[in-house]
Design an enzyme around this catalytic site. Sequence first.
Site, PDB file in Angstrom:
ATOM      1  N   LYS A  22       0.760  -1.267  -0.091  1.00 56.07           N
ATOM      2  CA  LYS A  22      -0.185  -0.040   0.125  1.00 56.07           C
ATOM      3  C   LYS A  22       0.710   1.347   0.045  1.00 56.07           C
ATOM      4  CE  LYS A  22      -1.696   1.523   4.035  1.00 56.07           C
ATOM      5  NZ  LYS A  22      -1.277   2.874   4.413  1.00 56.07           N
ATOM      6  N   ASN A  23       1.834   1.365   0.879  1.00 53.70           N
ATOM      7  CA  ASN A  23       2.810   2.366   0.961  1.00 53.70           C
ATOM      8  C   ASN A  23       3.644   2.569  -0.179  1.00 53.70           C
ATOM      9  OD1 ASN A  23       1.236   3.123   3.252  1.00 53.70           O
ATOM     10  ND2 ASN A  23       2.773   2.462   4.867  1.00 53.70           N
ATOM     11  N   ARG A  92      -4.359   9.838   4.978  1.00 56.40           N
ATOM     12  CA  ARG A  92      -3.497  10.944   5.253  1.00 56.40           C
ATOM     13  C   ARG A  92      -2.428  10.915   4.053  1.00 56.40           C
ATOM     14  NH1 ARG A  92      -1.983  13.679   9.301  1.00 56.40           N
ATOM     15  NH2 ARG A  92       0.019  13.630   8.216  1.00 56.40           N
ATOM     16  N   CYS A 116      -4.959  12.142  13.580  1.00 57.46           N
ATOM     17  CA  CYS A 116      -5.666  10.798  13.184  1.00 57.46           C
ATOM     18  C   CYS A 116      -5.376  10.029  14.298  1.00 57.46           C
ATOM     19  CB  CYS A 116      -5.104  10.341  11.973  1.00 57.46           C
ATOM     20  SG  CYS A 116      -3.172   9.694  12.450  1.00 57.46           S
ATOM     21  N   ARG A 121       0.426  13.989  13.736  1.00 58.20           N
ATOM     22  CA  ARG A 121       0.987  13.806  12.496  1.00 58.20           C
ATOM     23  C   ARG A 121       1.231  15.342  11.549  1.00 58.20           C
ATOM     24  NH1 ARG A 121      -1.051   8.406  10.071  1.00 58.20           N
ATOM     25  NH2 ARG A 121       0.857   8.628   8.896  1.00 58.20           N
ATOM     26  N   ASP A 305       4.968   0.236  12.053  1.00 54.55           N
ATOM     27  CA  ASP A 305       3.645  -0.245  11.526  1.00 54.55           C
ATOM     28  C   ASP A 305       3.666  -1.780  11.899  1.00 54.55           C
ATOM     29  OD1 ASP A 305       3.152   2.155  10.453  1.00 54.55           O
ATOM     30  OD2 ASP A 305       3.730   1.403   8.492  1.00 54.55           O
ATOM     31  N   ILE A 327       7.969   6.903  17.406  1.00 52.79           N
ATOM     32  CA  ILE A 327       7.652   7.462  16.281  1.00 52.79           C
ATOM     33  C   ILE A 327       6.192   8.281  16.241  1.00 52.79           C
ATOM     34  CG2 ILE A 327       7.167   7.392  13.645  1.00 52.79           C
ATOM     35  CD1 ILE A 327       9.809   6.261  14.166  1.00 52.79           C
ATOM     36  N   ARG A 397      -8.484  -0.589   4.945  1.00 57.09           N
ATOM     37  CA  ARG A 397      -7.770   0.385   4.276  1.00 57.09           C
ATOM     38  C   ARG A 397      -6.399  -0.170   4.051  1.00 57.09           C
ATOM     39  NH1 ARG A 397      -6.000   4.533   8.184  1.00 57.09           N
ATOM     40  NH2 ARG A 397      -4.629   5.047   6.451  1.00 57.09           N
TER      41      ARG A 397
HETATM   42  N1  EPU Z   1       6.477  14.509  11.119  1.00 58.38           N
HETATM   43  C1  EPU Z   1       6.670  15.683  11.362  1.00 58.38           C
HETATM   44  N2  EPU Z   1       6.795  16.819  10.559  1.00 58.38           N
HETATM   45  C2  EPU Z   1       6.358  16.136   8.982  1.00 58.38           C
HETATM   46  C3  EPU Z   1       6.134  14.831   8.881  1.00 58.38           C
HETATM   47  C4  EPU Z   1       6.275  14.099   9.726  1.00 58.38           C
HETATM   48  O1  EPU Z   1       7.058  16.014  12.658  1.00 58.38           O
HETATM   49  O2  EPU Z   1       6.260  17.376   8.434  1.00 58.38           O
HETATM   50  C5  EPU Z   1       6.886  13.239  12.205  1.00 58.38           C
HETATM   51  C6  EPU Z   1       5.570  12.631  12.437  1.00 58.38           C
HETATM   52  O3  EPU Z   1       4.772  13.240  13.461  1.00 58.38           O
HETATM   53  C7  EPU Z   1       6.142  11.295  12.957  1.00 58.38           C
HETATM   54  C8  EPU Z   1       7.634  11.087  12.063  1.00 58.38           C
HETATM   55  O4  EPU Z   1       7.689  12.342  11.551  1.00 58.38           O
HETATM   56  O5  EPU Z   1       6.534  11.418  14.319  1.00 58.38           O
HETATM   57  C9  EPU Z   1       7.305   9.856  11.060  1.00 58.38           C
HETATM   58  O6  EPU Z   1       6.260  10.125  10.368  1.00 58.38           O
HETATM   59  P1  EPU Z   1       6.203  10.052   8.582  1.00 58.38           P
HETATM   60  O7  EPU Z   1       5.947  11.515   7.942  1.00 58.38           O
HETATM   61  O8  EPU Z   1       7.478   9.203   8.245  1.00 58.38           O
HETATM   62  O9  EPU Z   1       4.942   9.289   8.324  1.00 58.38           O
HETATM   63  P2  EPU Z   1       3.898   9.391   7.115  1.00 58.38           P
HETATM   64  O10 EPU Z   1       5.125   9.695   5.975  1.00 58.38           O
HETATM   65  O11 EPU Z   1       2.835  10.140   7.259  1.00 58.38           O
HETATM   66  C10 EPU Z   1       4.318   7.108   6.538  1.00 58.38           C
HETATM   67  C11 EPU Z   1       3.397   5.727   6.341  1.00 58.38           C
HETATM   68  C12 EPU Z   1       2.916   5.066   7.528  1.00 58.38           C
HETATM   69  C13 EPU Z   1       4.023   4.962   8.508  1.00 58.38           C
HETATM   70  C14 EPU Z   1       5.043   6.025   8.535  1.00 58.38           C
HETATM   71  C15 EPU Z   1       6.320   5.638   9.449  1.00 58.38           C
HETATM   72  C16 EPU Z   1       2.681   6.152   4.048  1.00 58.38           C
HETATM   73  C17 EPU Z   1       1.343   6.631   3.064  1.00 58.38           C
HETATM   74  N3  EPU Z   1       2.300   6.224   5.588  1.00 58.38           N
HETATM   75  O12 EPU Z   1       3.584   7.822   7.042  1.00 58.38           O
HETATM   76  O13 EPU Z   1       1.996   4.068   7.386  1.00 58.38           O
HETATM   77  O14 EPU Z   1       3.569   4.448   9.698  1.00 58.38           O
HETATM   78  O15 EPU Z   1       5.361   6.461   7.461  1.00 58.38           O
HETATM   79  O16 EPU Z   1       7.076   4.719   8.761  1.00 58.38           O
HETATM   80  O17 EPU Z   1       3.430   5.848   3.591  1.00 58.38           O
HETATM   81  C18 EPU Z   1       0.254   2.496   8.018  1.00 58.38           C
HETATM   82  O18 EPU Z   1       0.490   2.133   6.837  1.00 58.38           O
HETATM   83  O19 EPU Z   1      -0.244   2.096   8.929  1.00 58.38           O
HETATM   84  C19 EPU Z   1       0.938   3.779   8.311  1.00 58.38           C
HETATM   85  C20 EPU Z   1       0.599   4.642   9.151  1.00 58.38           C
END
Ligand code: EPU
Length: 419
Positions: A22-23, A92, A116, A121, A305, A327, A397
Site C-alpha cells: 500500500k505505502n 493521510r 488521526c 501527524r 507499523d 515515532i 484500508r
Molecule cells: N513528522 C513531522 N513533520 C512532518 C512529517 C512527519 O514532525 O512534516 C513526524 C511525524 O509526526 C512522525 C514522524 O515524523 O513522528 C514520522 O512520520 P512520517 O512522516 O514518516 O509518516 P508518514 O509519512 O505520514 C508513512 C506511512 C505510515 C508509517 C510512517 C512511518 C505512508 C502513506 N504512510 O507515514 O504508514 O507509519 O510512514 O513509517 O507511507 C500505515 O501504513 O499504517 C501507516 C501509518
Amino acid sequence: MDKLLITGNGPLQGEVAISGAKNAALPAIAACLLSAEAVHISNIPAVRDIETALQLLERMGCRVERDGTHLSVDASQITSVRAPYELVRTMRGSILLLGPLLSRFGEADVSLPGGCAIGSRPVNEHITGLERMGAEIRIEAGYIKAKSVRLRGAHIAFDVPSVTATENIMMAATLAEGSTVIENAAREPEVADLAIMLGRMGAQITGAGSNTITIEGVPHLHGATHRVPPDRIETGTFLVAAAATRGKIRVLDTNPAHLQYVLTKLEDAGAAISHGENWIQLDSQGKQPLAVNVTTAPYPAFPTDMQAQFVTLNALAEGNSTVVETIFENRFMHVAELQRMGANIELQGHTAVIQGCERLQAAPVMATDLRASASLVIAALAADGETSIDRVYHLDRGYDNIDAKLARLGALTRRVSTS
Ligand code: EPU
C-alpha cells in the site's frame, strides 16, 4: 459497517501470497500526475486507501483504468488541482498529491489531513521543503494552497526523516529547475522504489534508500511501466500471526531483504525462519513464543507499523517484555482492547510493559486504526472463543482480503454487516 468474527482455531498452517505494498502504491499513483503520458502500474493491492487515491485522481480529471491488480493512469487532461477534505480525511497519504501537482501545474489545493488516531501527524516538513523550492504556501480554510512558477532546486534538511515528506519533495524536485538535495531523508524501501519508478519516467535521482538524495530536475517526465513491490508490513503481520498461534506458514511473493530486523526479532521469539529470494517460512515448532523487547525507529530499524502486532505476540509469550513507540505519540490504542481479552499490559508513557500469558480470551473489541486492527485479529486467532472485531473498515484500508487469506491458513473467520 462490517464486523469480523474470529474463533481461535489452533495454529495457522499453509501458504499465503502477499499483495503489493500500500505505502509504495500510494506514492506511485501520485507520481502519475507528473507526466502527460500514460503510466502503467502492476501489483496494485485491493485496499480501500488505493480506492480513495484513485477517486482523488479521477476528480482531478485523470483517466483511470483498473483491471485486477493492473492500473493505467492518464493525467494528460487535468481539470482540477484540488484534493477535497471529504476524501483526504479518510487517508493521510493524500498529502502525496501536493508535490506532483505543484511541480507540474504550478498550483495545488490539498486539504490538510488533520490529526488521526495514532497522533497529531504534522506536515511542516512537506511545506517548508516546498517553500525552500520557491513555492508560496498559505493555509486557508483547512486547505494547503500552494503556488509557484517553476520550482527551483534547493538544499533541504529534514528535522525528522519523514517518509511521505521525502517522497513529496523527491517528486516535486523531478520537474524543478536545477538540483535538489534532501538531507536526513527517510530510507524506507518505499522511498527507494518510488525513485526507481521516477527514474523509469525519466527523472534523475541518486541516493534514494540512503539518507541523502539528490535530484537533478528535468523539463518533462514520460510514461512508464512499474511493478509495486511486496508489502513488508502485510508479510510481517502474517508471520506474527503464525508465531502467535504456534503455527508454521510460508509467505510467498515477498521480499525478505525488506524485513531483516523483524525476522531477527521473530527468531529471538523462538521461531525457526528460512527464506529464499521471494519467500519466507516461519516454523514455531508448536512452541509458545518467547518475549522480545522492541523499540520502533525509522528504517532499517524496527517499523512502527509492526509495533501493535508485536504487542499481541508479547502478550501471548513466555516472559516479560517492553515495547517502546518512538515515532507516533498515540499509537497504543490497541492496548486497551487487548486488555479486554485478558492481556497483561501496562502503559508507561511511550512504553508498553507486557507480562506474557498462555492464552487470551475472546471478547467484543473495536478496531481504532489500521495496524491496531491487525493486532486484534492476531489476538483473536490465538484466543479461546469467538472474538468480534468492530469497525473493520480500518483493516480494509490496508490489508488486501485479509479474512480470505487467513481462512486459507485454517483460521475461522466470518464477516458480518452491522448496518
Ligand atoms: N513528522 C513531522 N513533520 C512532518 C512529517 C512527519 O514532525 O512534516 C513526524 C511525524 O509526526 C512522525 C514522524 O515524523 O513522528 C514520522 O512520520 P512520517 O512522516 O514518516 O509518516 P508518514 O509519512 O505520514 C508513512 C506511512 C505510515 C508509517 C510512517 C512511518 C505512508 C502513506 N504512510 O507515514 O504508514 O507509519 O510512514 O513509517 O507511507 C500505515 O501504513 O499504517 C501507516 C501509518
